[in-house]
Design an enzyme around this catalytic site. Sequence first.
Site, PDB file in Angstrom:
ATOM      1  N   GLY A  17       0.787  -1.226   0.000  1.00  0.00           N
ATOM      2  CA  GLY A  17       0.000   0.000   0.000  1.00  0.00           C
ATOM      3  C   GLY A  17       0.819   1.276   0.000  1.00  0.00           C
ATOM      4  N   ILE A  18       0.397   2.226   0.811  1.00  0.00           N
ATOM      5  CA  ILE A  18       1.057   3.524   0.879  1.00  0.00           C
ATOM      6  C   ILE A  18       2.508   3.371   1.306  1.00  0.00           C
ATOM      7  CG2 ILE A  18       1.136   5.708   2.144  1.00  0.00           C
ATOM      8  CD1 ILE A  18      -1.928   5.678   2.168  1.00  0.00           C
ATOM      9  N   ASN A  81       4.080   5.203   9.270  1.00  0.00           N
ATOM     10  CA  ASN A  81       2.987   4.866   8.367  1.00  0.00           C
ATOM     11  C   ASN A  81       2.143   3.687   8.852  1.00  0.00           C
ATOM     12  OD1 ASN A  81       1.619   4.611   5.574  1.00  0.00           O
ATOM     13  ND2 ASN A  81       2.643   2.629   5.818  1.00  0.00           N
ATOM     14  N   TYR A 152     -10.601   4.229  15.315  1.00  0.00           N
ATOM     15  CA  TYR A 152      -9.697   4.638  14.242  1.00  0.00           C
ATOM     16  C   TYR A 152      -9.631   6.159  14.142  1.00  0.00           C
ATOM     17  CZ  TYR A 152      -7.806   5.230   9.532  1.00  0.00           C
ATOM     18  OH  TYR A 152      -7.048   5.617   8.455  1.00  0.00           O
ATOM     19  N   LYS A 156      -6.305   8.566  14.872  1.00  0.00           N
ATOM     20  CA  LYS A 156      -5.718   9.430  13.860  1.00  0.00           C
ATOM     21  C   LYS A 156      -5.738  10.895  14.304  1.00  0.00           C
ATOM     22  CE  LYS A 156      -4.510   6.379  10.812  1.00  0.00           C
ATOM     23  NZ  LYS A 156      -3.090   6.186  10.432  1.00  0.00           N
ATOM     24  N   ILE A 187      -7.687   6.680  -0.625  1.00  0.00           N
ATOM     25  CA  ILE A 187      -6.539   6.321  -1.449  1.00  0.00           C
ATOM     26  C   ILE A 187      -6.739   4.878  -1.909  1.00  0.00           C
ATOM     27  CG2 ILE A 187      -4.043   6.125  -1.570  1.00  0.00           C
ATOM     28  CD1 ILE A 187      -5.072   8.988  -1.075  1.00  0.00           C
ATOM     29  N   THR A 189      -6.080   1.527  -2.364  1.00  0.00           N
ATOM     30  CA  THR A 189      -5.184   0.457  -1.935  1.00  0.00           C
ATOM     31  C   THR A 189      -5.993  -0.831  -1.836  1.00  0.00           C
ATOM     32  OG1 THR A 189      -5.609   0.848   0.425  1.00  0.00           O
ATOM     33  CG2 THR A 189      -3.785   2.087  -0.590  1.00  0.00           C
TER      34      THR A 189
END
Length: 259
Positions: A17-18, A81, A152, A156, A187, A189
């Site tokens: 992924g990212i 990340n 989550y 964040k 994004i 992914t």
Amino acid sequence: MGKLDGKICVVTGGARGIGKAVCEAFAHEGAHVVLTDVDADQGARTAAALGCEFLKLDVASEDEWLAFAEAHPAIDVLVNNAGITGFEDGPALHDPEHASLAEWHRVHAVNTDGCFLGCRYALGAMKQAGTGAIINMSSRSGLVGIPGAAAYAASKAAIRNHTKSVALYAAQQGWQIRCNSIHPAAILTDIWEPMLGDGPDRDAKMAALVADTPLKRFGTVEEVAALCVFLASDDSAYMTGTELTLDGGLLAGSAASPG
């Protein structure tokens, strides 16, 4: 000359992924990349394919961070990340009324504790040189409420705020160690694949998922990686404690025109 020539760059959660895209972009810019991941098999395969160094790291483990510090006592860049949503094993109740304390702790252990431990390690690994860049991967969900993913979103948001505390602390010490956060929205992914599938209606499903995004598309991992390169390089030398959104205009407001 690459933007990161000669720099030692650590990326957590780099197996896919990212994180994988960031490792690839950093390597392309001349960095010595240390790819870490809790998944040793996939991490080692990705690192070998990209020409990166690999070390297994569970970011929620203080002991593993201490061992990592022995292997890499000095670095130039850290990208925090690694993270989880809490839905990796399938649908679960994560709203504020029904989320279990165990699930809340599991998400925060990786996202919040992992970011704290990473930042603490990076400050120690950068302070002798007095320079460096810490990049924390937050989320659009750290800027707005997400009723169905309370743990989550809260984790964040904590990353967003801790980034600013780290940036100010480093500045107080007289170090040129910068700390900034990135806040991606949708994004594209592998996490989206179960919802998209590979049927004839895939394009329609993709369009529906980004219907509220002004630019009407998913972002790409390469776009996130490009922002990481900017924050890791001297191009952003006067930027610290900043949050950068990558959301196709989602948080700018409504793209609708008056009737």
